[in-house]
Enzyme design. Structure first.
Site, PDB file in Angstrom:
ATOM      1  CG  HIS A   2      39.645  32.446  41.193  1.00 54.06           C
ATOM      2  ND1 HIS A   2      38.598  33.292  41.477  1.00 54.06           N
ATOM      3  CD2 HIS A   2      40.391  33.113  40.274  1.00 54.06           C
ATOM      4  CE1 HIS A   2      38.707  34.398  40.773  1.00 54.06           C
ATOM      5  NE2 HIS A   2      39.798  34.314  40.031  1.00 54.06           N
TER       6      HIS A   2
ATOM      7  CG  ASP B 266      36.614  32.783  44.426  1.00 51.73           C
ATOM      8  OD1 ASP B 266      37.781  33.024  44.029  1.00 51.73           O
ATOM      9  OD2 ASP B 266      35.697  32.404  43.657  1.00 51.73           O
TER      10      ASP B 266
ATOM     11  CD  GLU C 292      35.774  30.745  39.458  1.00 50.40           C
ATOM     12  OE1 GLU C 292      36.315  31.046  40.540  1.00 50.40           O
ATOM     13  OE2 GLU C 292      35.217  31.585  38.727  1.00 50.40           O
TER      14      GLU C 292
ATOM     15  CG  ASP D 183      43.494  32.955  33.003  1.00 51.67           C
ATOM     16  OD1 ASP D 183      44.076  33.943  32.504  1.00 51.67           O
ATOM     17  OD2 ASP D 183      43.231  32.876  34.209  1.00 51.67           O
TER      18      ASP D 183
END
Length: 261
Positions: free
Chosen positions: A138, A136, A143, A67
């Site tokens: 990801h 979380d 996400e 990314d």
């Protein structure tokens, strides 16, 4: 899925480095999938040391990063281009013309994302993919709620991700963190032949529990890896703190070196 619970990040980084070194020794033309963030820094240092010692060579490898932030130039000190150069590429013998990071400045994002997918395919696919994990759940910048079949795409970041990453920017300012990124999709990651995921620290407990033992759900994107046929999760004692079968995984690891979850 294989689970390796180690005593500390140092031990985990050494295990991950050894897996990558063995892969490149077996296939000098390995296509590497690489990650950024604080978690892999020690592992990258170990790879650089091994390369300088002549233990392994990356000269025939290619690499694809997961990314990049949208809006950051490669020279920006918080871009993932910059991170990879300073943390790894400048310290090993890889041909930097064969290293690839998504283009955060592309004017046509959709076309740039498709070109990235096409480049991975042209390289023969990723042989071994390194992953970190968000608090979380990801992976890359996929996400919670992201499609588990998605390919390389642009992604609006959650406030939690922005807050988590603020420590890396000027004076820890949240308003300095880009709000969007370009990321390989879950589907892209699942195509990798082998996946190595690193997680260290108490802040990753919920994510690791969801990854290894939770239901497969888009609200915990990493859980898709339960369907990968060659994935090893390397986590320290703190990150493994909420695993119900923790003792079992540790027992199998003591017997075989890896444990199957």
């Amino acid at each position: 899925m294989k689970v390796a619970i180690v005593q500390n990040p140092e031990e985990g980084s050494r295990l991950a480095a050894s897996i990558f070194i063995d892969q490149v020794k077996q296939n000098p033309k390995t296509v590497l999938g690489l990650a950024t963030g604080s978690t892999p820094v020690k592992m990258y240092k170990l790879l650089a040391e091994a390369c300088k010692a002549g233990t392994v060579s990356f000269k025939d490898c290619q690499s694809f990063n997961l990314d990049e932030y949208l809006g950051l130039a490669p020279e920006h000190d918080q871009s993932y281009h910059y991170f990879m150069k300073t943390q790894l590429f400048d310290h090993i013998d890889i041909d930097q013309a064969k290293t690839h990071v998504p283009d955060g400045l592309a004017t046509d994002i959709a076309a740039s994302c498709q070109a990235y997918e096409d480049a991975i395919k042209a390289a023969g696919g990723i042989d071994i993919q390194l992953l970190g994990i968000g608090s979380d759940g990801h992976i890359a910048f996929n996400e919670p709620g992201c499609s588990l079949a998605c390919r390389t795409h642009s992604q609006v970041l959650t406030q939690q991700t922005i807050n988590d990453n603020a420590r890396l920017f000027f004076q820890g300012r949240v308003d300095e963190v880009p709000t969007q990124a370009v990321t390989m999709g879950i589907g892209s990651i699942m195509d990798a032949k082998k996946v190595v995921l690193l997680a260290f620290g108490k802040g990753k407990q919920d994510a690791i529990a969801g990854l290894v033992e939770g239901p497969v759900t888009a609200m915990c994107p990493c859980s898709a890896l339960q369907y990968h046929n060659d994935c090893i999760v390397i986590c320290d004692e703190e990150a493994a703190g909420k695993l119900r079968n923790k003792d079992y995984y540790k027992y199998i690891f003591s017997q075989t070196g890896v444990s199957n979850a």
